[in-house]
Each structure stands twice: as structure tokens, then as C-alpha cells.
Write an enzyme that holds these catalytic residues in place. Structure first.
Site, PDB file in Angstrom:
ATOM      1  N   TRP A  97       0.841  -1.198   0.000  1.00  0.00           N
ATOM      2  CA  TRP A  97       0.000   0.000   0.000  1.00  0.00           C
ATOM      3  C   TRP A  97       0.883   1.257   0.000  1.00  0.00           C
ATOM      4  O   TRP A  97       0.548   2.274  -0.602  1.00  0.00           O
ATOM      5  CB  TRP A  97      -0.895  -0.002   1.248  1.00  0.00           C
ATOM      6  CG  TRP A  97      -1.781   1.201   1.369  1.00  0.00           C
ATOM      7  CD1 TRP A  97      -3.035   1.348   0.867  1.00  0.00           C
ATOM      8  CD2 TRP A  97      -1.482   2.430   2.045  1.00  0.00           C
ATOM      9  NE1 TRP A  97      -3.536   2.593   1.176  1.00  0.00           N
ATOM     10  CE2 TRP A  97      -2.595   3.281   1.896  1.00  0.00           C
ATOM     11  CE3 TRP A  97      -0.376   2.908   2.746  1.00  0.00           C
ATOM     12  CZ2 TRP A  97      -2.648   4.564   2.428  1.00  0.00           C
ATOM     13  CZ3 TRP A  97      -0.417   4.188   3.276  1.00  0.00           C
ATOM     14  CH2 TRP A  97      -1.550   4.994   3.117  1.00  0.00           C
ATOM     15  N   HIS A  98       2.039   1.162   0.680  1.00  0.00           N
ATOM     16  CA  HIS A  98       2.915   2.325   0.785  1.00  0.00           C
ATOM     17  C   HIS A  98       3.642   2.654  -0.511  1.00  0.00           C
ATOM     18  O   HIS A  98       4.086   3.775  -0.703  1.00  0.00           O
ATOM     19  CB  HIS A  98       3.935   2.133   1.909  1.00  0.00           C
ATOM     20  CG  HIS A  98       3.331   2.280   3.260  1.00  0.00           C
ATOM     21  ND1 HIS A  98       2.726   1.236   3.918  1.00  0.00           N
ATOM     22  CD2 HIS A  98       3.193   3.354   4.076  1.00  0.00           C
ATOM     23  CE1 HIS A  98       2.260   1.658   5.074  1.00  0.00           C
ATOM     24  NE2 HIS A  98       2.521   2.946   5.204  1.00  0.00           N
ATOM     25  N   GLY A  99       3.786   1.685  -1.372  1.00  0.00           N
ATOM     26  CA  GLY A  99       4.446   1.974  -2.630  1.00  0.00           C
ATOM     27  C   GLY A  99       4.666   0.724  -3.444  1.00  0.00           C
ATOM     28  O   GLY A  99       4.745  -0.380  -2.904  1.00  0.00           O
TER      29      GLY A  99
ATOM     30  N   PHE B  74       1.760   8.261  -1.190  1.00  0.00           N
ATOM     31  CA  PHE B  74       1.211   6.902  -1.046  1.00  0.00           C
ATOM     32  C   PHE B  74      -0.247   6.835  -1.489  1.00  0.00           C
ATOM     33  O   PHE B  74      -0.896   7.794  -1.635  1.00  0.00           O
ATOM     34  CB  PHE B  74       1.345   6.413   0.388  1.00  0.00           C
ATOM     35  CG  PHE B  74       2.780   6.361   0.843  1.00  0.00           C
ATOM     36  CD1 PHE B  74       3.768   5.925  -0.024  1.00  0.00           C
ATOM     37  CD2 PHE B  74       3.148   6.774   2.099  1.00  0.00           C
ATOM     38  CE1 PHE B  74       5.084   5.894   0.375  1.00  0.00           C
ATOM     39  CE2 PHE B  74       4.464   6.737   2.501  1.00  0.00           C
ATOM     40  CZ  PHE B  74       5.427   6.305   1.641  1.00  0.00           C
TER      41      PHE B  74
END
Lengths: 316, 478
Positions: free
Chosen positions: B325-327, B478
């Protein structure tokens, strides 16, 4: 409730606002005093500490190379000294983003008795107020209020804090006195560029932003002061444009015609009457491999340009 | 538009005045103003992506209404599927398309079968992961019949696009925030003052702590090959402070701003660096995302109700998805995976759901055992941040090997005294306020007015004089 909130908020804001107002009025009314030579000297003279080694070089004919990064990385003193068979001692006083003000105060601190000539690379964008972001924060006091406001929006939200810090602190606490350097550096102040410079990605026209911030009259004044200092000491002074990559030259000629005309007009206005010599290397096409970016020569470029430059010195 | 920009300093008072002085008599009109202001706020960055925000919102709005009218469970499921597919489809395209194409190409090449698919030049819309998740939670909750869908499209648009938390959270649940858009708001003095105080603390965290630490973290991580192990660990420490100051600072500002408009948002950070174990850290760090994953991924997968091995599997899946989800990068997967590994001892001992006790309750300093747990947890978290911050997995591996070498026992090459002083001040205030909603909630509201104001002026002064070079908020990406 809302009235109480707004009243309290305004009351709370009053002290910072009043302080802000008083300081801005002070900057505006004391501008001339703030930029007296003695005042500026306090902010800049410590820079000369890094050049104490220059005075230890005992040579009857020293040649100073002045300017910004294009000169620091563009010329090799060792190569120039070799070409001159040590009849001249080339010394490079250029540094990243170095401007005429800083250069002047460094020169004032050095022993100029054995200096026979000075060559100064001229990068027109150095003479803009837009370039103050790369400068000693004391110069931020030179921005009029509206321009300062814009500047803080464009570049640095802390601009006003820096202005006020500069107003009260001499010398600037963020720039501690340079460590005295007495040992002579390997290439007498020149450095070969092995990495790609990081902050030269914008088109050249964006470096000026004259409509927003204008020229820095101070820089022109101090360029003229360098010339006067040379005249006073009997030192030959030559100004020249450092080499540029071909695409830069094309870009500059097509997009910066007005800027160049305005730059020359400003020079004239400040009393600078010397002709600025063009760089031979820039005029030759197919030299792209000698550049690390549009403005800076790489190691191979430094050696090549040093040879061109030496012929140029001989012609002079 | 950044919260710490001049643009926002002009934007906010205009919206505030219009909200409380022009539209205050009609909450529907106030919602309209919020939608307009939020779209201006978002469009300031790139107006082209407003359509994406609008589309994402409308899909869930319509799907919610359709699910309400439909009695057949199969059809309701279909509507939910459409909502999830649209939201995740957009997120997947904008955020993960290139990552998966590159990963497939590498994987197929590794297996000896060439695979050719071009990557695209895709701009990642700011905050897409945040508003997509917020919007998704609505659809899922309506499907689960936990929430009555709204018929008011403006209220729904305002809920998804609410500018204080649009681009970096907290990711609010529709069950909590949406009802607040469906009733009148009244201006409360104490709430507004509290909001201002929290905004001030958020600005301090962002501009003084995060931006200053960020400069050193950037310096160290950009040349990680040339620093000793001790300096690299210090770099990771600076990054830990940067990301906390940056993200929790943003959350503080978001919550504070919402309070100015009469809304309550959830607490997103609860002093995570004082956690005594990693499980507790995840109950205190980015709470809105952790609970989102808990409710919409971990529990639907079975949570901890289907035996130990499935609990471990579900935990790993949740952490890996959270990392992704963060990258779209393997390093984020590694970061999530490492945290899942950290959780393993707790899972094996069945200790994850242990009831939280207050940190150093009733004491000024913790006991040695609690203090040791806090330091150990912090160290583990800092080490994990290396995966997160390094430029690549290879860089991260090189940093770890340097940290676990003899060069760790040398004096770090970078020791910025001023930053350390600021960090001591910051951590002290955070420690003293650790039982509050945010650090200066009580510190700043006790005592005579002149002392409180002097404290606020000190914070303002530090923001103006010690703020680092302005950097965009990390979590916007993000």
C-alpha cells in the site's frame, strides 16, 4: 463564542504581527546603512580564512582566477602552471555560486602585492536577486518586502526568519568562521568535477526571474569594486564568459537575448566599462563530451579548456 | 496545496469565514462549501485528477444506493464487487501498473521466457490510496449493513473529499465521519482552540522535526556507501524521526483543522515510539490504516479465530499488503515482511490482543524493564525503516551489512548538535503528553494564560527560526 475565538486569535497574533511590522520598517528605512561596505564586510570576511594558503605562496607573478563553479571546475591551476613553465603562479579563488561581493571581501583580506593579473569568469545569473537563495542570508535583507513575500512562497518559507536573524547576528551564526587553511591544496583551489552537478536542470532563462526579483545592484557595485581594487593595486583585470555547451549557447541566444541586453545595460550603469571576452572553447561545436552538464566542464574538459585558456592569457 | 504553505494560509481563513459567517445557517450549504473548497484544494496540485476523485466518489455513492434498494444477496454482492473493482482498478493502474509489469518481465526473464510489455509514464495522483480506502470502507460497510447509505450526494462528496484529511488521512470510516456531515455543526470555542493548538503542534513536528531530520536522513541515505555503520544507523534514526514528525504532524494538522470546522476525526498516532512491543507499535502507528486492514482484510481472512498457522498466514498477508500500500516497490514489501516477522513471537505466544496498559502509568520515568522494552522496540522499528527509506533493496542490504559490521563501533561522521537539542525538546514534550490525544493537549492548556501563551510563542518562534528546508509531506506519495 466565535467572537471570543476571533478576538483571542487576533490578540495572540498581535505580538508577532507588530514585531514583524517593526522589523520590516527597520529593514526598509535602514537599507543604506545595512549595506554599507563595513557592514557587509562583517558578514563576509571570515570566508577569507579558507585562503590563508594563498599568502604562503611566494611567487613574483601570481594570477588569480575568480568566479563561480564554472571556474572552480573549469580550470586546472596545475595544468596552467605547467604550461607557463612556472613563470606564473595560477591560483583559483572561485567557488560554487561565488558572487562578486564574496570575492571582493576575500580579495581585501589577501596580500595582493605579488598579483599581476586577475581573470574573472562572468555568469550573468549570479547577478540576479533570484540567486540570493544560494547566498549568504544577509543578502536576503536586500529584498524589498513584496519580493521577500514572493520569495518565501517560491523558495523558502523561513525567509523572514532568516532576514531577522541576519539583522541581529553578525557574523551569521549558520556560517561559522571558516577554518583557517594554510596548507596549499593540490590544484591550488581548482577541483576536477567527477560527479554530475545536481541543481542545474532548469532551462537557463529560469535562472534569472528578472520580472519577479530583478537584478541585484549590489553584485554589480561589487564587481566594479573589484575592478577599482585592481586598478588601485596595478593589477590587470580581465573578465570573460566561461565555456558553455553548445545547446546552452543556442538556448541562451534564442531565449535570453533581452536578458543579455539588460545585463550589459546594468554593467554599464554600474560603471563597468571593460569588455567581457568570449570563451574560445564555447564557440567550437562538438565539444559536448567535455561537459558534465551545460555549464560545468568535466575532468577532460578542464584539461582541454586550461590549454585554451593559457593561449588566451598569452594573447592578453 | 500544502498545509505549511502561504497558499493555504490564505485559503484557510477564506473558507473558515465563508463556512461560519455566510453558510452557517444551512448545513447542506456548508457541505457544498466544503466540497467546493476541497476540490479547489486538490485541484491546486493538479486539476486533471479531480475527475478521478469525483468518479471514485460517485461509484461508491451509486453502489451504496443500489445495495440499499436490492434485497437479493447475490446482486448486492455484485454491486459491492463493482465498487471494489472500480476503486482498486484505478488504484492498481495509477500506482501498481508499472510495478507489476516490471516484476512480470523480471520473473519471466528469470524463467527463460521473454515477456515484453511496455511500462507507461503514469503520474501518481496525490492521496489516491487514502481517498480510495476511505471510499471503499463506505461500500463495504453498506454491504455489511453496518451503515445506512446516504441519499445526499453532496454530503457523500464532502465525506470523501474533506480537505483536511483528503491527501494523507486519517482514513476515516464512513460510520464515524459521514453522520457528521448529515447534521448541523455548531461552533465550539474550546474545540476550535484545541484545534488551533493541535495545528500548531503539527506544524512544529513537520517543519522543525521532520524537515530538519529529513535533511540529514537524505544526506546519509543518498551516499550510504560512504558512511560507517554508526552513521547509517543514525541516518535511520533521523528518518524514523522525519517520518513520524512528517506524518503524525500532518495528522495533527488534519485533526486540528477539522475541529475548526466542527468535525471530529480519529486519532491517527498515539505516541508509537513509546511502544513496548511491535504489536503495540502497530496499535499506535497510523491507526486509521492499521484498523482498516484489520477490519477489511485481516478479519475477513479469518483473523486469529482459525488456528495458529492461519493467524500467522493472515498476519503476513496483512503486513505484506500494507507494505505494498505504501508503494509499488519490493523494498516496501520487505518492510512489511520484516514487521510481520517481528510479530511472530507475539503470534506464537498468542499475545497480540493483550489489553493495553498506559505507558509508565503514574510515573515520570519508566521502570528499567519497561524502559528496556521501549528502547528495544524503537530499535527494531528504526532498523525496519531502513528498507522503507533506502533507494533500493540492494542499498538496504548494503546498509544492514555495514550496520552489523565493526564500523558500527566508530563515532558517527554526522553529529548535528542543534538537531539533537530540538529532538530532546520534542521527545520530552511528547513523553510528558503521552497520555493525551496529542502531546500538548494538556501541557498547553494548563496554567495561567501568560505561561500558555509564552509556550505557544516559543513553538511559533521555533517554527520560524529552526524550521528545516521545506519538503513535501512524505505520505502524499502513497
Amino acid at each position: 463564542m466565535m467572537r471570543k475565538f476571533l478576538y483571542r486569535f487576533l490578540l495572540f497574533s498581535l505580538l508577532p504581527l507588530l514585531t514583524f511590522l517593526v522589523l520590516e520598517i527597520r529593514i526598509r528605512t535602514k537599507h543604506t546603512q545595512l549595506f554599507q561596505e563595513e557592514k557587509l564586510e562583517q558578514a563576509f570576511r571570515h570566508k577569507a580564512g579558507a585562503y590563508q594558503w594563498v599568502n604562503t605562496i611566494k611567487h613574483p607573478k601570481k594570477v588569480f582566477l575568480l568566479g563561480s563553479s564554472s571556474i572552480k571546475y573549469g580550470l586546472s591551476c596545475r595544468e596552467l602552471n605547467r604550461l607557463a613553465a612556472d613563470s606564473l603562479a595560477f591560483i583559483n579563488l572561485a567557488a560554487d555560486a561565488r558572487d562578486p561581493i564574496e570575492t571582493y571581501f576575500i580579495l581585501k583580506q589577501l596580500d595582493l602585492s605579488a598579483v599581476s593579473a586577475m581573470y574573472m569568469g562572468i555568469d550573468p545569473w549570479i547577478y540576479t536577486r533570484n540567486y540570493y537563495r544560494n547566498r549568504h542570508q544577509y543578502l536576503l535583507l536586500d529584498l524589498p518586502f513584496t519580493k521577500a513575500l514572493r520569495y518565501s512562497k517560491d523558495y523558502d518559507l523561513r525567509l523572514f526568519a532568516k532576514r531577522y536573524k541576519a539583522l541581529f547576528h553578525f557574523p551569521d551564526p549558520d556560517h561559522p568562521a571558516a577554518i583557517l587553511q594554510t596548507s596549499i591544496p593540490a590544484d591550488f583551489g581548482s577541483v576536477a568535477l567527477t560527479k554530475k552537478p545536481v541543481n542545474f536542470n532548469d532551462p537557463v532563462s529560469k535562472k534569472f526571474r528578472l520580472n519577479e526579483y530583478g537584478w541585484s545592484e549590489l553584485q554589480f557595485t561589487y564587481l566594479q569594486k573589484i575592478v577599482s581594487l585592481c586598478q588601485e593595486k596595478g593589477i590587470a583585470f580581465t573578465a570573460f564568459y566561461p565555456p558553455r555547451r553548445m545547446d546552452f549557447i543556442n538556448d541562451y541566444e534564442s531565449n535570453c537575448r533581452d536578458i543579455q541586453a539588460s545585463f550589459l545595460a546594468q554593467l554599464q550603469k554600474s560603471g563597468f566599462t571593460k569588455q567581457i571576452k568570449s570563451s574560445i572553447l564555447s564557440l567550437q561545436p562538438g565539444n559536448d563530451s567535455l561537459f558534465a552538464d551545460a555549464y560545468h566542464l568535466n575532468k577532460a574538459g578542464q584539461e582541454t579548456y586550461s590549454r585554451y585558456f593559457f593561449s588566451f592569457v598569452q594573447e592578453n | 496545496m500544502l498545509f505549511n504553505s502561504l497558499d493555504f494560509a490564505i485559503f484557510l481563513p477564506i473558507v473558515f469565514i465563508l463556512y461560519w459567517f455566510v453558510t452557517q445557517k444551512n448545513w447542506r450549504l456548508q457541505n457544498g462549501l466544503i466540497v467546493l473548497a476541497s476540490y479547489v484544494f486538490y485541484g491546486w496540485w493538479d486539476w486533471r485528477f479531480l475527475s478521478l476523485l469525483f468518479f471514485s466518489s460517485m461509484v461508491d455513492y451509486v453502489a451504496g444506493l443500489a445495495m440499499m434498494k436490492e434485497q437479493q444477496q447475490r446482486r448486492r454482492k455484485w454491486y459491492l464487487f463493482i465498487s471494489i473493482a472500480c476503486n482498486l482498478g484505478l488504484l492498481g493502474f495509477f500506482k501498481y501498473y508499472n510495478f507489476f509489469i516490471e516484476s512480470f518481465t523480471t520473473a519471466f526473464s528469470f524463467l527463460g521466457t521473454p515477456f515484453h510489455a511496455g511500462t507507461l509514464y503514469i503520474i501518481l495522483p496525490v492521496g489516491i490510496s487514502f481517498y480510495t480506502f476511505q471510499s471503499l470502507s463506505y461500500g463495504i460497510d453498506v454491504y455489511r449493513r453496518k451503515l445506512e447509505p446516504t441519499r445526499d450526494p453532496i454530503a457523500f462528496l464532502a465525506f470523501v473529499s474533506f480537505f483536511p484529511q483528503l491527501v494523507a488521512g486519517p482514513i476515516e470510516r464512513a460510520t464515524h465521519l459521514l453522520p457528521q456531515f448529515q447534521k448541523a455543526r455548531t461552533f465550539e470555542y474550546s474545540k476550535a482552540v484545541d484545534g488551533m493548538r493541535q495545528i500548531l503542534w503539527g506544524l512544529f513536528k513537520k517543519m522543525v522535526i521532520a524537515d530538519n531530520c529529513g535533511q540529514f536522513a537524505d544526506q546519509i541515505f543518498s551516499q550510504s556507501g560512504s558512511y560507517s555503520g554508526s552513521t547509517l544507523l543514525l541516518g535511520a534514526f533521523f528518518f524514523a524521526m522525519q517520518i513520524y514528525g512528517d506524518f503524525s504532524g500532518y495528522s495533527d494538522m488534519a485533526v486540528g483543522l477539522s475541529r475548526l470546522f466542527g468535525f471530529d476525526l480519529m486519532q491517527n498516532f498515539s505516541f508509537p515510539y513509546f511502544s513496548r512491543n511491535v504489536a503495540e507499535f502497530w496499535r499506535r502507528w497510523h491507526i486509521s490504516l492499521s484498523t482498516w486492514f484489520r477490519d477489511y482484510l485481516y478479519i475477513p481472512l479469518g483473523g486469529n479465530k482459525k488456528g495458529r498457522s492461519k493467524t500467522i498466514r493472515n498476519t503476513f498477508i496483512t503486513f505484506l499488503v500494507s507494505g505494498l500500500w505504501h508503494g509499488a516497490h519490493l523494498k516496501y514489501l520487505a518492510w512489511g515482511g520484516l514487521h510481520a516477522l517481528y510479530m511472530l513471537p507475539h503470534l506464537l505466544k498468542n499475545k497480540t490482543a493483550k489489553k493495553e496498559t498506559a505507558i509508565a502509568a503514574g510515573k515520570l520515568i519508566p521502570g528499567w524493564k519497561e524502559g528496556f522494552s521501549i528502547l528495544l522496540t524503537f530499535l527494531l522499528v528504526v532498523l525496519a525503516w531502513i528498507f522503507f527509506r533506502a533507494n533500493s533493496l540492494a542499498d538496504a542490504n548494503q546498509i544492514y551489512s555495514e550496520i552489523f559490521s565493526s564500523s558500527f563501533f566508530t563515532i558517527p561522521e554526522v553529529l548535528p548538535k542543534k538537531i539533537f537539542l530540538l529532538l530532546v525538546f520534542f521527545l520530552l514534550i511528547e513523553w510528558l503528553g503521552r497520555h493525551s490525544f496529542y502531546a500538548i493537549e494538556k501541557t498547553g492548556s494548563k496554567g495561567p494564560v501568560w505561561i500558555r501563551w509564552a509556550f505557544y510563542y516559543l513553538i511559533v518562534l521555533l517554527i520560524f527560526s529552526e524550521g528545516g528546508r521545506t519538503q513535501p509531506f512524505i505520505y502524499f506519495q502513497f
